[in-house]
Design a protein around this motif. Structure first.
Motif, PDB file in Angstrom:
ATOM      1  N   GLY A  53      17.072   4.287  -1.076  1.00 17.65           N
ATOM      2  CA  GLY A  53      15.708   4.050  -1.548  1.00 17.65           C
ATOM      3  C   GLY A  53      14.746   5.137  -1.084  1.00 17.65           C
ATOM      4  O   GLY A  53      13.877   5.569  -1.839  1.00 17.65           O
ATOM      5  N   ARG A  54      14.930   5.595   0.140  1.00 20.35           N
ATOM      6  CA  ARG A  54      14.057   6.647   0.658  1.00 20.35           C
ATOM      7  C   ARG A  54      14.425   8.001   0.070  1.00 20.35           C
ATOM      8  O   ARG A  54      13.556   8.800  -0.256  1.00 20.35           O
ATOM      9  CB  ARG A  54      14.122   6.696   2.184  1.00 20.35           C
ATOM     10  CG  ARG A  54      13.547   5.427   2.808  1.00 20.35           C
ATOM     11  CD  ARG A  54      13.185   5.637   4.251  1.00 20.35           C
ATOM     12  NE  ARG A  54      12.053   6.555   4.367  1.00 20.35           N
ATOM     13  CZ  ARG A  54      11.817   7.305   5.431  1.00 20.35           C
ATOM     14  NH1 ARG A  54      12.631   7.281   6.445  1.00 20.35           N
ATOM     15  NH2 ARG A  54      10.760   8.073   5.473  1.00 20.35           N
TER      16      ARG A  54
ATOM     17  N   LYS B 107      11.157   4.099  -1.795  1.00 19.97           N
ATOM     18  CA  LYS B 107      10.434   3.704  -0.583  1.00 19.97           C
ATOM     19  C   LYS B 107       9.940   4.960   0.107  1.00 19.97           C
ATOM     20  O   LYS B 107      10.624   5.981   0.079  1.00 19.97           O
ATOM     21  CB  LYS B 107      11.378   3.002   0.400  1.00 19.97           C
ATOM     22  CG  LYS B 107      11.850   1.646  -0.007  1.00 19.97           C
ATOM     23  CD  LYS B 107      12.754   1.120   1.104  1.00 19.97           C
ATOM     24  CE  LYS B 107      13.242  -0.281   0.762  1.00 19.97           C
ATOM     25  NZ  LYS B 107      14.086  -0.804   1.843  1.00 19.97           N
ATOM     26  N   THR B 108       8.796   4.862   0.751  1.00 17.95           N
ATOM     27  CA  THR B 108       8.311   6.034   1.465  1.00 17.95           C
ATOM     28  C   THR B 108       8.266   5.800   2.976  1.00 17.95           C
ATOM     29  O   THR B 108       8.069   6.730   3.737  1.00 17.95           O
ATOM     30  CB  THR B 108       6.906   6.423   0.995  1.00 17.95           C
ATOM     31  OG1 THR B 108       6.045   5.294   1.174  1.00 17.95           O
ATOM     32  CG2 THR B 108       6.903   6.810  -0.476  1.00 17.95           C
ATOM     33  N   VAL B 109       8.417   4.542   3.374  1.00 18.20           N
ATOM     34  CA  VAL B 109       8.285   4.196   4.788  1.00 18.20           C
ATOM     35  C   VAL B 109       9.439   3.266   5.160  1.00 18.20           C
ATOM     36  O   VAL B 109       9.879   2.463   4.341  1.00 18.20           O
ATOM     37  CB  VAL B 109       6.936   3.470   5.021  1.00 18.20           C
ATOM     38  CG1 VAL B 109       6.760   3.106   6.472  1.00 18.20           C
ATOM     39  CG2 VAL B 109       5.767   4.341   4.571  1.00 18.20           C
ATOM     40  N   THR B 110       9.942   3.359   6.371  1.00 12.93           N
ATOM     41  CA  THR B 110      11.058   2.497   6.781  1.00 12.93           C
ATOM     42  C   THR B 110      10.551   1.113   7.196  1.00 12.93           C
ATOM     43  O   THR B 110       9.373   0.933   7.512  1.00 12.93           O
ATOM     44  CB  THR B 110      11.817   3.086   7.989  1.00 12.93           C
ATOM     45  OG1 THR B 110      10.931   3.090   9.113  1.00 12.93           O
ATOM     46  CG2 THR B 110      12.298   4.495   7.710  1.00 12.93           C
ATOM     47  N   ASN B 111      11.476   0.161   7.215  1.00 11.60           N
ATOM     48  CA  ASN B 111      11.159  -1.197   7.672  1.00 11.60           C
ATOM     49  C   ASN B 111      10.574  -1.177   9.083  1.00 11.60           C
ATOM     50  O   ASN B 111       9.641  -1.900   9.394  1.00 11.60           O
ATOM     51  CB  ASN B 111      12.424  -2.057   7.685  1.00 11.60           C
ATOM     52  CG  ASN B 111      12.903  -2.367   6.282  1.00 11.60           C
ATOM     53  OD1 ASN B 111      12.152  -2.247   5.326  1.00 11.60           O
ATOM     54  ND2 ASN B 111      14.154  -2.760   6.160  1.00 11.60           N
ATOM     55  N   ASP B 112      11.175  -0.340   9.934  1.00 16.88           N
ATOM     56  CA  ASP B 112      10.723  -0.276  11.330  1.00 16.88           C
ATOM     57  C   ASP B 112       9.273   0.195  11.425  1.00 16.88           C
ATOM     58  O   ASP B 112       8.465  -0.374  12.161  1.00 16.88           O
ATOM     59  CB  ASP B 112      11.605   0.687  12.133  1.00 16.88           C
ATOM     60  CG  ASP B 112      12.923   0.038  12.511  1.00 16.88           C
ATOM     61  OD1 ASP B 112      13.106  -1.154  12.183  1.00 16.88           O
ATOM     62  OD2 ASP B 112      13.759   0.723  13.120  1.00 16.88           O
TER      63      ASP B 112
ATOM     64  N   ALA C 135       0.838  -1.198   0.000  1.00 17.99           N
ATOM     65  CA  ALA C 135       0.000   0.000   0.000  1.00 17.99           C
ATOM     66  C   ALA C 135       0.875   1.251   0.000  1.00 17.99           C
ATOM     67  O   ALA C 135       0.568   2.241  -0.661  1.00 17.99           O
ATOM     68  CB  ALA C 135      -0.934  -0.013   1.202  1.00 17.99           C
ATOM     69  N   THR C 136       2.030   1.186   0.715  1.00 16.56           N
ATOM     70  CA  THR C 136       2.911   2.358   0.735  1.00 16.56           C
ATOM     71  C   THR C 136       3.631   2.530  -0.605  1.00 16.56           C
ATOM     72  O   THR C 136       4.022   3.632  -0.965  1.00 16.56           O
ATOM     73  CB  THR C 136       3.986   2.267   1.849  1.00 16.56           C
ATOM     74  OG1 THR C 136       4.907   1.232   1.518  1.00 16.56           O
ATOM     75  CG2 THR C 136       3.361   1.970   3.197  1.00 16.56           C
ATOM     76  N   LEU C 137       3.784   1.427  -1.348  1.00 15.85           N
ATOM     77  CA  LEU C 137       4.487   1.494  -2.630  1.00 15.85           C
ATOM     78  C   LEU C 137       3.634   2.085  -3.740  1.00 15.85           C
ATOM     79  O   LEU C 137       4.124   2.358  -4.830  1.00 15.85           O
ATOM     80  CB  LEU C 137       4.995   0.107  -3.029  1.00 15.85           C
ATOM     81  CG  LEU C 137       6.152  -0.404  -2.169  1.00 15.85           C
ATOM     82  CD1 LEU C 137       6.468  -1.854  -2.495  1.00 15.85           C
ATOM     83  CD2 LEU C 137       7.386   0.476  -2.359  1.00 15.85           C
ATOM     84  N   LYS C 138       2.344   2.311  -3.471  1.00 18.34           N
ATOM     85  CA  LYS C 138       1.539   3.067  -4.434  1.00 18.34           C
ATOM     86  C   LYS C 138       2.113   4.469  -4.601  1.00 18.34           C
ATOM     87  O   LYS C 138       1.824   5.141  -5.578  1.00 18.34           O
ATOM     88  CB  LYS C 138       0.087   3.173  -3.945  1.00 18.34           C
ATOM     89  CG  LYS C 138      -0.755   1.937  -4.178  1.00 18.34           C
ATOM     90  CD  LYS C 138      -2.181   2.224  -3.761  1.00 18.34           C
ATOM     91  CE  LYS C 138      -3.136   1.136  -4.213  1.00 18.34           C
ATOM     92  NZ  LYS C 138      -4.535   1.533  -3.994  1.00 18.34           N
ATOM     93  N   SER C 139       2.896   4.891  -3.621  1.00 18.00           N
ATOM     94  CA  SER C 139       3.506   6.228  -3.676  1.00 18.00           C
ATOM     95  C   SER C 139       4.979   6.188  -4.045  1.00 18.00           C
ATOM     96  O   SER C 139       5.700   7.158  -3.835  1.00 18.00           O
ATOM     97  CB  SER C 139       3.378   6.923  -2.316  1.00 18.00           C
ATOM     98  OG  SER C 139       2.048   6.937  -1.906  1.00 18.00           O
ATOM     99  N   THR C 140       5.449   5.086  -4.597  1.00 20.19           N
ATOM    100  CA  THR C 140       6.853   5.017  -5.005  1.00 20.19           C
ATOM    101  C   THR C 140       7.097   5.996  -6.153  1.00 20.19           C
ATOM    102  O   THR C 140       6.161   6.380  -6.864  1.00 20.19           O
ATOM    103  CB  THR C 140       7.242   3.587  -5.430  1.00 20.19           C
ATOM    104  OG1 THR C 140       8.638   3.556  -5.766  1.00 20.19           O
ATOM    105  CG2 THR C 140       6.464   3.132  -6.655  1.00 20.19           C
TER     106      THR C 140
END
Lengths: 312, 114
Positions: free
Chosen positions: A207-208, A213-218, A133-138
């Motif tokens: 990546g960020r 990427k828009t969000v971190t793994n954490d 879902a966060t990758l829709k904003s890649t």
């Protein structure tokens, strides 16, 4: 475009095939999308095991539909990866077959029981959907477009997965115990799905910075815990004592990373785990078994298959 | 010869079909497409492709998988499960609900015509 401009412009769906992207961006995006595509393939192959194990016709049908979706997702993603001009689909599939292609840790563990279905279909898919879902904003548009369709389909997988979990946890005492045992086994793997903490993640920063990427793994792992722990408990599962989960000052949950087996994780990420060989090998043998199909398609394409070229 | 034209409004959008133009070659097709479809409309990119290069699947063929009960592959079927705990699962379900509604309506219209 130079890297400085890429960093400055980076944002959702900002770049596409018409842009002249620097080598480093294209390499990083290819690595990320290829990993994602490979994971769809390996997840699909793992999942197909459950069609035979499924206890009812409805579950079998739903499972075949899910496997079909996953393989379709792989195809969408290999196409998105190809738009970066670094590798062809054939090259990426060859890398997956010969053991060079990397994919999600959870798909390196061969499955052999129906109790494992909700571990993959609810928890792993649920975690994957958080990330997707966060990758829709890649920033790479073809990747974001693939996510539109993938996220549209995934809701069925997660709900079906939870439906299986609910059914098992409403079954006999023995069934509930087997489900709990299977959960205990899978839980650490599921937590590692999101990779190591940000400090240890090699590719996270770049990546960020360029918007891949828009969000971190954490952040992903912690939001997953907040959503899926209550779900697990709702269905009567007990969260294992280890790895320890704790509540942070802001009320969100996190995991004590030292409690997880990172040696195993790193062995897996090199494709050197016992299960890696088994999973990669069984898919490779299937790729070889249908080699004649690819060959006949290729020969068709190079002879009669093309339509007349339009005059330029 | 006829060229189909696809326009992308802003970076990151999909290219959407907006019409077609007569043109003797690709360069002229791009020129006419710009004049016809990008002169006033906000445009980030245009695609042109010869019409004969387009393969079409008809409505009848596209509906091939809509005739039997395949409810097992829709999120709404598992309505004992509450999707609201995760925004992305809830979003997917509402997108699927909308797609299913459109399909149902199309099938009903067809039934009325028959």
């Amino acid at each position: 475009m130079d890297l400085e401009t890429v960093r400055k412009r980076a944002g959702p769906r900002e770049f596409g095939p018409a842009d002249d992207m620097p080598e480093r961006y294209r390499t990083a995006a290819t690595r990320m999308i290829q990993f994602h595509a490979n994971s769809e393939v390996m997840g699909g192959y793992l999942d197909k095991t459950f069609t035979r194990k499924a206890p009812s016709l409805d579950r079998k049908l739903a499972n075949t539909a899910k496997v079909q979706d996953e393989i379709g997702h792989a195809q969408l993603l290999y196409r998105a990866a190809e738009t970066l001009g670094v590798k062809t689909r054939a090259e990426m599939l060859e890398e997956l077959a010969n053991g060079d292609g990397k994919f999600l840790n959870c798909f390196h563990y061969p499955v052999d029981s129906w109790y494992e279905a909700p571990m993959i279909d609810f928890f792993v898919d649920g975690g994957a959907m958080r990330r997707q879902a966060t990758l829709k904003s890649t920033s790479w548009t073809p990747y974001a477009h693939a996510m539109d369709k993938i996220c549209f389909e995934e809701g069925f997988h997660v709900k079906h997965g939870e439906s299986i979990l609910r059914e098992l946890m409403n079954g006999s005492k023995a069934t509930q115990e087997r489900t709990q045992e299977t959960f205990d086994e899978w839980w650490p793997r599921i937590l590692q799905f999101f990779g190591p903490t940000n400090d240890e993640s090699v590719h996270d920063d770049f990546g960020r910075a360029v918007g891949l990427k828009t969000v971190t793994n954490d952040e992903l792992r912690n939001s997953f815990l907040n959503m899926y722990i209550p779900k697990a408990e709702k269905h009567g599962l007990e969260i294992p004592e280890y790895p320890r989960i704790y509540e942070r000052d802001d009320g969100t949950m996190a995991v004590r990373e030292d409690d997880l087996d990172w040696d195993e994780f790193r062995t897996i990420s090199r494709n050197e785990y016992e299960g890696s060989h088994e999973q990669i090998g069984s898919r490779r043998r299937r790729q070889e078994a249908v080699d004649w199909v690819r060959k006949s398609l290729d020969s068709w394409e190079s002879s009669a298959g093309t339509t007349p070229r339009a005059a330029d | 010869m006829i060229w189909e034209v696809f326009r992308q409004e802003a970076p990151g959008d999909y290219h959407e079909h907006v019409g077609n133009v007569h043109a003797p070659d690709r360069e002229m097709a791009k020129l006419f497409a710009r004049i016809q479809h990008a002169r006033r409309m906000q445009t980030n990119s245009l695609w042109v492709t010869p019409r004969e290069e387009i393969g079409e699947v008809s409505a009848e063929d596209a509906a091939f998988d809509g005739r039997t009960d395949k409810s097992y592959r829709w999120a709404m079927t598992y309505n004992e499960i509450d999707a609201s705990f995760a925004e992305e699962v809830a979003d997917s379900e509402s997108e699927q609900r909308e797609a299913a509604r459109k399909r149902r309506e199309a099938l009903r219209d067809e039934g009325n015509e028959a």
